[in-house]
Design a protein around this motif. Structure first.
Motif, PDB file in Angstrom:
ATOM      1  N   THR A 135     -43.822  27.068 133.653  1.00  0.00           N
ATOM      2  CA  THR A 135     -45.064  27.311 134.394  1.00  0.00           C
ATOM      3  C   THR A 135     -45.652  28.671 134.038  1.00  0.00           C
ATOM      4  O   THR A 135     -46.883  28.825 133.968  1.00  0.00           O
ATOM      5  N   HIS A 185     -44.369  31.805 142.523  1.00  0.00           N
ATOM      6  CA  HIS A 185     -45.268  30.869 143.194  1.00  0.00           C
ATOM      7  C   HIS A 185     -44.587  30.080 144.313  1.00  0.00           C
ATOM      8  O   HIS A 185     -45.213  29.729 145.303  1.00  0.00           O
ATOM      9  N   ASP A 186     -43.291  29.797 144.182  1.00  0.00           N
ATOM     10  CA  ASP A 186     -42.588  29.022 145.210  1.00  0.00           C
ATOM     11  C   ASP A 186     -41.561  29.855 145.969  1.00  0.00           C
ATOM     12  O   ASP A 186     -40.614  29.308 146.539  1.00  0.00           O
ATOM     13  N   ASP A 236     -48.340  23.878 137.689  1.00  0.00           N
ATOM     14  CA  ASP A 236     -47.247  23.394 138.530  1.00  0.00           C
ATOM     15  C   ASP A 236     -47.229  21.877 138.586  1.00  0.00           C
ATOM     16  O   ASP A 236     -46.162  21.248 138.512  1.00  0.00           O
TER      17      ASP A 236
END
Length: 384
Positions: A190, A226-227, A316
């Motif tokens: 990603t 991002h997560d 993503d």
């Protein structure tokens, strides 16, 4: 003037500075040589052409005494050539001249000479001027060396700080990964997808103002976070080996806000603003928003969705589509390409999809380069 002048040693044991004397008159060369040889290493040149050869010889002269009026190439021409050459442009030059015109003096100073000595030569004046300008040169050289050292030290420390920052980012990203055991290659893929999209859109009229080279670097640095909010999702939901219920899915969706809140707190704790954290917060918070406003957590749409989040959204989803999960096989990159294209203008910014299409071969290459081990089970949990 004897040859031994080239081996003059200072009282402190170091070799004396090198002085280059340039004059077409042998008498002037002899007079200046006799004055300077007891104190300095002296070179002589009787023409402009010879002067340029001697000036380029290692070790370079520390100072040049340059006659103005010479046949062929005069002192002004020699000085111009010296200043045009990066190897010799910083050597200080004192003009020797029988002229006493203010205009002539101004011309020489404008060309870069540091001083004038008029003929006939007065030894004490010559020695004083030479000593002063050598001391000034030593001071300049010392400052230059100090500045070079400081610049190198700043670069070294910045590189160390950069390394610590990068390691810290990946360590944080791994926390989410440990709880939601996707492979680290998901982070690499990603990250590479986001950079590919950003560079493809770098000069696009809608994105150019935001996607500077610096911003692209910050985007790439921030992408692995991002997560990060998944660390706040309960195990029975995050690790569930199958699709989630509607209630469980609502809890799962809170990971975007949890991640943004965590990064926001990190920003507040920092002594000063940290640029990449601002972008990381955008990505963590809004990378599940959809172009048509049907995403979460805030239902943003169109240009209200930050560019960083729009790029991560596509990256993503593409990676989720090609990755194997316990509840689904991974599809081919070509199949994922069709689904991404179908989401143009609904799920994704149309221009971002166009950039994806134009960069599809790069996406496919990244997917292969960082593919998961076939024997490694992919992460449980639901995707979009």
């Amino acid at each position: 003037m004897g040859a031994a002048a080239n081996e003059t040693i200072r009282d402190d044991g170091n070799e004396a500075p090198v002085i280059l004397i340039v004059d077409d008159s042998p008498d002037n060369l002899n007079v200046l040589g006799d004055v300077l040889c007891p104190h300095y290493r002296v070179r002589v040149a009787d023409s402009g052409v010879r002067a340029l050869e001697m000036a380029a010889r290692k070790p370079l002269p520390d100072l040049i005494l340059l006659d103005v009026m010479m046949p062929g190439m005069d002192g002004y021409a020699v000085l111009g050539r010296l200043k045009a050459d990066p190897a010799t442009r910083d050597i200080p030059v004192i003009f020797l001249t029988a002229m006493d015109s203010t205009k002539d003096e101004e011309r020489g100073l404008e060309l870069g000479a540091i001083d004038y000595v008029t003929k006939p030569i007065r030894p004490t004046v010559v020695l004083a001027r030479v000593r002063i300008h050598l001391e000034l040169k030593r001071a300049r050289d010392w400052l230059t060396d100090q500045n070079a050292y400081l610049e190198a030290e700043v670069s070294r420390r910045m590189a160390e700080n950069q390394l610590v920052q990068d390691v810290s980012i990946h360590a944080l990203a791994r926390l989410a990964e440990i709880r939601d055991p996707e492979t680290g290659n998901h982070l690499r893929r990603t990250q590479a997808y986001v950079e590919t999209l950003a560079r493809k859109l770098r000069h696009h009229e809608r994105f150019a103002a935001f996607l500077s080279e610096r911003t692209i670097r910050l985007l790439v640095k921030s992408a692995p976070l991002h997560d990060i909010g998944k660390v706040g999702i309960p195990d029975h939901i995050l690790l569930k080996p199958g699709k989630l219920t509607a209630e469980e899915w609502e809890i799962m969706k809170t990971h975007s806000r949890l991640g943004a809140d965590a990064i926001d707190q990190a920003e507040r704790d920092a002594a000063k603003p940290v640029e990449f954290l601002a972008i990381a917060k955008e990505i963590a918070h809004w990378h599940h928003e959809r172009w048509d406003g049907s995403g979460y957590p805030d239902g943003l749409r169109w240009n209200d969705i930050p560019i960083s989040a729009r790029l991560m959204a596509l990256a993503d989803v593409f990676d989720a589509l090609i990755s194997r999960r316990v509840y689904k096989p991974g599809m081919s990159a070509e199949q994922a390409r069709v689904i991404i294209a179908d989401g143009r203008g609904s799920q994704f910014d149309p221009d971002v999809v166009d950039a994806f299409e134009a960069s599809f071969d790069e996406f496919a290459h990244i997917a292969i380069r960082y593919r998961d081990d076939e024997d490694q089970r992919a992460a449980p949990g639901a995707t979009e």
